[in-house]
Design an enzyme around this catalytic site. Structure first.
Site, short mmCIF file in Angstrom:
data_model
loop_
_atom_site.label_atom_id
_atom_site.label_comp_id
_atom_site.label_asym_id
_atom_site.label_seq_id
_atom_site.Cartn_x
_atom_site.Cartn_y
_atom_site.Cartn_z
N PHE A 1 35.02 44.11 25.56
CA PHE A 1 34.94 45.48 25.33
C PHE A 1 36.21 45.91 26.04
O PHE A 1 36.40 46.95 26.36
CB PHE A 1 33.82 45.98 26.24
CG PHE A 1 32.58 45.58 25.78
CD1 PHE A 1 32.13 46.37 24.34
CD2 PHE A 1 31.20 44.88 26.18
CE1 PHE A 1 30.94 46.57 23.94
CE2 PHE A 1 30.58 44.65 25.62
CZ PHE A 1 29.94 45.01 24.45
N PRO B 1 30.27 39.26 30.66
CA PRO B 1 31.64 39.12 30.39
C PRO B 1 32.36 40.16 28.99
O PRO B 1 31.16 40.75 29.03
CB PRO B 1 31.46 37.53 29.63
CG PRO B 1 30.07 36.87 29.84
CD PRO B 1 28.74 37.66 30.29
N CYS B 2 33.06 40.69 30.00
CA CYS B 2 33.79 42.25 28.57
C CYS B 2 34.84 41.80 27.89
O CYS B 2 35.24 42.58 27.25
CB CYS B 2 34.27 42.20 30.51
SG CYS B 2 35.80 41.39 30.98
N GLN B 3 35.16 40.52 27.54
CA GLN B 3 36.34 40.47 26.48
C GLN B 3 36.05 41.22 25.24
O GLN B 3 36.76 42.07 24.70
CB GLN B 3 36.41 39.22 26.27
CG GLN B 3 37.08 38.07 27.17
CD GLN B 3 35.80 37.36 28.22
OE1 GLN B 3 34.83 38.10 27.59
NE2 GLN B 3 36.35 36.38 28.37
#
Length: 421
Positions: A84, A80-82
């Site tokens: 960054f 999950p990218c939140q």
């Protein structure tokens, strides 16, 4: 079929691309229950583990895949990218990044890589993971891979690149970072871009051999209008304003620097506010959690259907979903375009697994010609004419109401990106 372990599988964006290149998902691990339901609906033969990676032992992953240590050909996944993402910068001024509890997913991926020791691996994340001066997440991963080599005797030599998916034939502007490595130490060379915009000049001597960007019309021009607009209409305060904006424009059309009426100040809203697709341009990034007036919207001034969003994400045709609009949008908005996964999977086969494939790309959209003319925008309805006036532009990065701690309905994106090609 190459045996694949999939982590953070989502709806299957990476997996679908690898599938088209001859890889078999032996196990898919995903936390989100709606994504797991969708995977089971569309790929009933996949083994799905529904759970948090940090609560699932690597031995359970191998067991579910009927594999032993070292038997997997590929490990793929996009944590999950939140922590960054670019949104983290302008929402909070900066981001906790590695201190964000959600960044634990990076350690989870590294742990499974160490414990399963596949022949090769691919890790995907948002481009923000590699931003200059803010690349501690990338450095954590590269350092973690070096530690794995020391601990278990592998020789993974990771290569990484930030890829603009639109430059590889994806009909959508989406930027992702990919890290790829092989257990035996072979180096990986990323494929070079194959597509470019038709405007402006490139310094690349080989750019003349590239194809023009694929467009939203190429992606979904053959799809008929939905029989019902239920759930697709734009409601709220701004719904009746969307038909007044031309294709390929957003709310900036109705600013002093645009071609419409001066209803807003320049750059005082999100870039995606009232953003409408153009038939002649790639789509802007499909949003995972858009507000009621946040696009991109269809050129017919409505929300995109599930099938249309799948086409923009270059998913294979024939997928189904049995969840609500919010869950569906979130799953698709968080996904990786399957075409870029297919392209990288083919390169991995050729360079790292001694099994090149020469057939044409299966997920590349076709060119659809002729392209219909743009839809003529409507006049601004009377209800908005009271907004006409002299609106000040946004004062600049770090100077808006949100940056000063003042209340505001919209915090302006500090790094707005337009399609300049």
């Amino acid at each position: 079929m190459f045996k694949t372990i999939s982590l953070f599988s989502g709806i299957g964006g990476l997996d679908f691309g690898f599938e088209e290149a001859g890889f078999e998902t032996r196990v898919a691990l995903e936390l989100d229950r709606f994504a797991c339901r969708t995977i089971r609906l569309n790929r009933p033969g996949w083994n799905v583990i529904e759970g948090d990676i940090n609560n699932v032992p690597s031995a359970d992953i191998l067991s579910k895949a009927s594999l032993k240590v070292g038997e997997a050909d590929m490990l793929i996944g996009g944590p999950p990218c939140q922590p960054f993402s670019k949104s983290s910068y302008w929402v909070r001024g900066d981001t906790l990044r590695l201190d964000d509890p959600r960044a634990d997913t990076l350690a989870g991926y590294l742990r499974v890589l160490r414990d399963t020791q596949p022949r090769a691996f691919l890790l995907e994340n948002v481009g923000g993971l590699a931003y200059e001066g803010k690349d501690e997440g990338l450095q954590l991963l590269l350092g973690g891979i070096r530690d794995i080599n020391r601990q278990v005797g592998t020789n993974y030599q990771p290569s990484w690149r930030v890829i603009r998916c639109v430059e590889y034939g994806v009909p959508q502007i989406r930027e992702r970072v990919f890290i790829i490595g092989a257990r035996d130490g072979r180096s990986f060379r990323f494929p070079e871009p194959t597509h470019m915009g038709t405007g402006g000049k490139s310094q690349d001597l080989f750019a003349s051999a590239r194809e023009p960007f694929m467009t939203a019309w190429d992606a979904m021009g053959d799809l008929a209008e939905p029989n019902s607009l239920e759930g697709l209409q734009i409601g709220g305060k701004w719904g009746d304003l969307l038909p007044t904006i031309p294709e390929g424009e957003n709310y900036l059309w109705h600013t002093p620097r645009g071609g419409g009426r001066p209803l807003f100040g320049w750059r005082t809203r999100y870039w995606s506010f009232l953003l409408k697709l153009s038939k002649r341009l790639p789509s802007w990034t499909v949003q995972a959690q858009p507000g009621s007036a946040i696009g991109p919207f269809h050129w017919n001034s409505r929300k995109l259907t599930f099938q249309e969003m799948c086409r923009l994400q270059t998913f294979p045709d024939g997928l189904h979903v049995d969840v609500g609009r919010t869950e569906m949008q979130r799953m698709l908005g968080n996904a990786v375009p399957s075409l870029i996964a297919e392209i990288l999977a083919r390169a991995i086969r050729a360079q790292l697994l001694n099994a090149p494939i020469k057939s044409s790309l299966r997920l590349m959209p076709p060119r659809r010609l002729p392209v219909p003319p743009p839809i003529t925008p409507l006049a601004v309805p009377r209800e908005y004419l009271g907004m006409v006036g002299d609106h000040a532009p946004h004062p600049g990065t770090g100077k808006g109401r949100g940056a000063q701690g003042l209340p505001t309905a919209f915090k302006v994106q500090s790094r707005q990106r337009v399609l300049s090609d």
